[in-house]
Write a protein that holds these residues in place. Structure first.
Motif, PDB file in Angstrom:
ATOM      1  N   ALA A  52       0.840  -1.204   0.000  1.00  0.00           N
ATOM      2  CA  ALA A  52       0.000   0.000   0.000  1.00  0.00           C
ATOM      3  C   ALA A  52       0.869   1.244   0.000  1.00  0.00           C
ATOM      4  O   ALA A  52       2.074   1.190   0.284  1.00  0.00           O
ATOM      5  N   LEU A  53       0.234   2.354  -0.339  1.00  0.00           N
ATOM      6  CA  LEU A  53       0.861   3.651  -0.128  1.00  0.00           C
ATOM      7  C   LEU A  53       0.778   3.989   1.356  1.00  0.00           C
ATOM      8  O   LEU A  53      -0.227   3.710   2.018  1.00  0.00           O
ATOM      9  N   LEU A  54       1.814   4.594   1.884  1.00  0.00           N
ATOM     10  CA  LEU A  54       1.855   4.980   3.297  1.00  0.00           C
ATOM     11  C   LEU A  54       1.438   6.444   3.403  1.00  0.00           C
ATOM     12  O   LEU A  54       2.035   7.330   2.781  1.00  0.00           O
ATOM     13  N   ARG A  55       0.374   6.708   4.165  1.00  0.00           N
ATOM     14  CA  ARG A  55      -0.150   8.063   4.306  1.00  0.00           C
ATOM     15  C   ARG A  55      -0.128   8.491   5.770  1.00  0.00           C
ATOM     16  O   ARG A  55      -0.448   7.711   6.669  1.00  0.00           O
ATOM     17  N   GLU A  56       0.207   9.764   5.957  1.00  0.00           N
ATOM     18  CA  GLU A  56       0.148  10.389   7.290  1.00  0.00           C
ATOM     19  C   GLU A  56      -0.233  11.842   7.118  1.00  0.00           C
ATOM     20  O   GLU A  56       0.340  12.546   6.264  1.00  0.00           O
ATOM     21  N   GLY A  57      -1.197  12.324   7.915  1.00  0.00           N
ATOM     22  CA  GLY A  57      -1.565  13.727   7.893  1.00  0.00           C
ATOM     23  C   GLY A  57      -1.994  14.240   6.538  1.00  0.00           C
ATOM     24  O   GLY A  57      -1.672  15.381   6.170  1.00  0.00           O
ATOM     25  N   GLY A  58      -2.721  13.410   5.790  1.00  0.00           N
ATOM     26  CA  GLY A  58      -3.198  13.833   4.482  1.00  0.00           C
ATOM     27  C   GLY A  58      -2.129  13.879   3.402  1.00  0.00           C
ATOM     28  O   GLY A  58      -2.331  14.508   2.356  1.00  0.00           O
ATOM     29  N   ARG A  59      -1.009  13.197   3.633  1.00  0.00           N
ATOM     30  CA  ARG A  59       0.111  13.211   2.682  1.00  0.00           C
ATOM     31  C   ARG A  59       0.648  11.799   2.500  1.00  0.00           C
ATOM     32  O   ARG A  59       0.675  11.002   3.444  1.00  0.00           O
ATOM     33  N   VAL A  60       1.071  11.473   1.283  1.00  0.00           N
ATOM     34  CA  VAL A  60       1.749  10.199   1.038  1.00  0.00           C
ATOM     35  C   VAL A  60       3.200  10.341   1.468  1.00  0.00           C
ATOM     36  O   VAL A  60       3.908  11.261   1.019  1.00  0.00           O
ATOM     37  N   ASP A 106      10.461  11.635   1.393  1.00  0.00           N
ATOM     38  CA  ASP A 106       9.867  12.960   1.200  1.00  0.00           C
ATOM     39  C   ASP A 106       8.896  12.967   0.023  1.00  0.00           C
ATOM     40  O   ASP A 106       7.897  13.681   0.041  1.00  0.00           O
ATOM     41  N   ARG A 107       9.224  12.212  -1.019  1.00  0.00           N
ATOM     42  CA  ARG A 107       8.383  12.124  -2.201  1.00  0.00           C
ATOM     43  C   ARG A 107       8.235  10.648  -2.592  1.00  0.00           C
ATOM     44  O   ARG A 107       9.176   9.868  -2.453  1.00  0.00           O
ATOM     45  N   THR A 108       7.076  10.314  -3.134  1.00  0.00           N
ATOM     46  CA  THR A 108       6.810   8.962  -3.620  1.00  0.00           C
ATOM     47  C   THR A 108       6.399   9.055  -5.081  1.00  0.00           C
ATOM     48  O   THR A 108       5.588   9.923  -5.451  1.00  0.00           O
ATOM     49  N   VAL A 109       6.945   8.164  -5.903  1.00  0.00           N
ATOM     50  CA  VAL A 109       6.597   8.105  -7.322  1.00  0.00           C
ATOM     51  C   VAL A 109       5.990   6.739  -7.605  1.00  0.00           C
ATOM     52  O   VAL A 109       6.579   5.706  -7.268  1.00  0.00           O
ATOM     53  N   LEU A 162      -2.535  -0.003  -6.308  1.00  0.00           N
ATOM     54  CA  LEU A 162      -2.078   0.853  -5.220  1.00  0.00           C
ATOM     55  C   LEU A 162      -2.868   2.146  -5.132  1.00  0.00           C
ATOM     56  O   LEU A 162      -2.981   2.731  -4.055  1.00  0.00           O
ATOM     57  N   LEU A 163      -3.408   2.603  -6.265  1.00  0.00           N
ATOM     58  CA  LEU A 163      -4.187   3.841  -6.291  1.00  0.00           C
ATOM     59  C   LEU A 163      -5.414   3.607  -7.172  1.00  0.00           C
ATOM     60  O   LEU A 163      -5.388   3.846  -8.376  1.00  0.00           O
ATOM     61  N   PRO A 164      -6.504   3.128  -6.572  1.00  0.00           N
ATOM     62  CA  PRO A 164      -7.686   2.740  -7.363  1.00  0.00           C
ATOM     63  C   PRO A 164      -8.293   3.858  -8.195  1.00  0.00           C
ATOM     64  O   PRO A 164      -9.034   3.583  -9.149  1.00  0.00           O
ATOM     65  N   GLU A 195      -1.608  13.546  -5.375  1.00  0.00           N
ATOM     66  CA  GLU A 195      -1.876  13.810  -3.959  1.00  0.00           C
ATOM     67  C   GLU A 195      -0.628  14.483  -3.399  1.00  0.00           C
ATOM     68  O   GLU A 195       0.457  14.352  -3.974  1.00  0.00           O
ATOM     69  N   PRO A 196      -0.747  15.185  -2.292  1.00  0.00           N
ATOM     70  CA  PRO A 196       0.460  15.721  -1.674  1.00  0.00           C
ATOM     71  C   PRO A 196       1.481  14.607  -1.413  1.00  0.00           C
ATOM     72  O   PRO A 196       1.167  13.594  -0.795  1.00  0.00           O
ATOM     73  N   GLY A 197       2.664  14.783  -1.942  1.00  0.00           N
ATOM     74  CA  GLY A 197       3.732  13.804  -1.754  1.00  0.00           C
ATOM     75  C   GLY A 197       3.764  12.677  -2.750  1.00  0.00           C
ATOM     76  O   GLY A 197       4.704  11.875  -2.746  1.00  0.00           O
ATOM     77  N   LEU A 198       2.742  12.578  -3.628  1.00  0.00           N
ATOM     78  CA  LEU A 198       2.664  11.456  -4.558  1.00  0.00           C
ATOM     79  C   LEU A 198       2.615  11.932  -6.002  1.00  0.00           C
ATOM     80  O   LEU A 198       1.715  12.696  -6.388  1.00  0.00           O
ATOM     81  N   VAL A 199       3.562  11.448  -6.805  1.00  0.00           N
ATOM     82  CA  VAL A 199       3.616  11.723  -8.240  1.00  0.00           C
ATOM     83  C   VAL A 199       3.403  10.419  -8.986  1.00  0.00           C
ATOM     84  O   VAL A 199       3.967   9.375  -8.610  1.00  0.00           O
ATOM     85  N   VAL A 200       2.600  10.470 -10.040  1.00  0.00           N
ATOM     86  CA  VAL A 200       2.327   9.282 -10.859  1.00  0.00           C
ATOM     87  C   VAL A 200       3.009   9.420 -12.217  1.00  0.00           C
ATOM     88  O   VAL A 200       3.009  10.503 -12.823  1.00  0.00           O
ATOM     89  N   ALA A 201       3.583   8.320 -12.685  1.00  0.00           N
ATOM     90  CA  ALA A 201       4.134   8.229 -14.041  1.00  0.00           C
ATOM     91  C   ALA A 201       3.754   6.851 -14.565  1.00  0.00           C
ATOM     92  O   ALA A 201       4.514   5.885 -14.449  1.00  0.00           O
ATOM     93  N   ALA A 202       2.559   6.739 -15.118  1.00  0.00           N
ATOM     94  CA  ALA A 202       2.024   5.435 -15.507  1.00  0.00           C
ATOM     95  C   ALA A 202       1.035   5.606 -16.652  1.00  0.00           C
ATOM     96  O   ALA A 202       0.678   6.723 -17.034  1.00  0.00           O
TER      97      ALA A 202
END
Length: 373
Positions: free
Chosen positions: A184-192, A205-208, A218-220, A323-330
């Protein structure tokens, strides 16, 4: 903004896209860990044909994708040189043009429509008679009536590419965790803030997210699905190859490799993650290839395989922060290898600076929202 030298990034997925992004980020000072559920580079990137077909695959209504594809094609020579230098592995880039052929009257008319589209987009393509096509490729069938030669298109050996990207990423100081299930993606305080994996949490600090056809697990909210493609490889004498150019027919393409393989692909099937070769799939590919190149009749079949393209609803990639902290490249569908250099550059810049290049505007996840319709 965290300084590059202390910025930590975790990337889910070690295909060509994930590895290239990781390599570019490490080069610019980030601390990068890539987590891969299997062996790096052995998903869709391994199964691909490695075509760089920004011209041949030009489609009506895909203006934004066309410009991204053409930018990627221009980037490929410098990218390949830098990767070779960093890894010591030559990915066999060939920009010697491709041929799109027609064997029937209807196919000739489709080629004429393609030529009109090429002219509108500024794609350099030449109309050839059947005899003109056979001057370039003597083994083509006498039934070939016409062809378009797209001068700037070509190919790269995708399997060598992912090996080179892996080596370059590790040599630059990146960390690679293979055979590691991502839960899963790990989230805390509204941020990945990272990934939950079978080996524990990987915080950053950042997740791709670059897991291709598996990204929606992982991201429905991502409208990405697997599109099955069956392919096979025939054997040729490398000193006397049956073809020298990539050849496109209406139902198949043929890609000659420097090592003597002739790739024949690929089916396009809505079949989920089914990984079985089928009699109908193989028969259709061989029939289409044989109609264009009758001399394959005596060629041995040396390999058969299935890959799963990551397809979005409009067949274009999803690139950017979702999402804050999450970038997608797919969601690169059939253009993953072609788009590897430009995706890596644009996503690395976004991750490091928070600034989105204007080229990314047409590939946001927001384009699928009801408000965007």
């Amino acid at each position: 903004m965290v300084q590059n030298q202390s910025l930590s990034v975790v990337i889910a997925g070690a295909g060509a896209i994930g590895l290239a992004i990781g390599w570019r980020l490490v080069q610019r000072g980030a601390q990068v860990t890539i987590v891969e559920r299997g062996a790096s580079g052995h998903g869709a990137s391994w199964a691909a044909a490695g075509m760089l077909a920004a011209g041949v695959e030009t489609e009506p209504g895909e203006d934004a994708l066309f410009h991204l594809n053409r930018r990627a094609q221009r980037d490929w020579p410098d990218f390949a040189r830098a990767l070779h230098q960093a890894s010591g592995i030559d990915s066999h880039l060939r920009l010697d043009g491709t041929l799109s052929i027609a064997l029937t009257r209807d196919e000739v008319e489709r080629l004429r429509a393609a030529k009109v589209l090429h002219d509108r987009f500024g794609v350099a393509s030449d109309w050839l008679s059947g005899d003109g096509a056979r001057e370039l490729e003597p083994a083509l069938s006498p039934r070939v009536a016409a062809a378009l030669r797209v001068a700037d298109d070509g190919q790269v050996d995708n399997r060598l590419l992912v090996q080179a990207l892996r080596a370059a990423f590790l040599a630059a100081g990146g960390t690679l965790e293979e055979e590691t299930e991502i839960h899963a993606l790990l989230r805390e305080g509204g941020r990945v803030v990272g990934l939950e994996t079978a080996r524990g949490s990987r915080r950053a600090d950042r997740t791709v997210l670059a897991t291709g056809a598996w990204s929606a697990a992982l991201l429905p909210s991502l409208p990405i699905r697997p599109i099955k493609g069956q392919m096979l490889a025939l054997g040729m004498d490398p000193a006397r190859p049956l073809l020298r150019h990539v050849v496109w027919t209406q139902k198949a393409y043929l890609v000659p490799r420097d090592d003597g393989r002739l790739l024949v692909g690929a089916t396009v099937e809505e079949a989920g993650f089914d990984d079985r070769m089928t009699a109908g799939g193989v028969m259709g590919l061989l029939e289409s290839a044989w109609r264009a190149l009758p001399t394959i009749e005596e060629a041995p079949i040396v390999e058969q395989w299935v890959g799963h393209r990551p397809g979005s609803r409009d067949d274009a990639p999803i690139l950017g922060e979702v999402e804050p902290g999450l970038v997608v490249a797919a969601g690169h569908h059939r253009n993953g290898i072609l788009l590897t250099p430009v995706t890596a550059e644009l996503i690395a810049e976004l991750v490091l600076t928070g600034r989105a290049d204007p080229l990314l505007a047409g590939f946001s996840l927001a384009r699928f929202s009801p408000k965007a319709a």
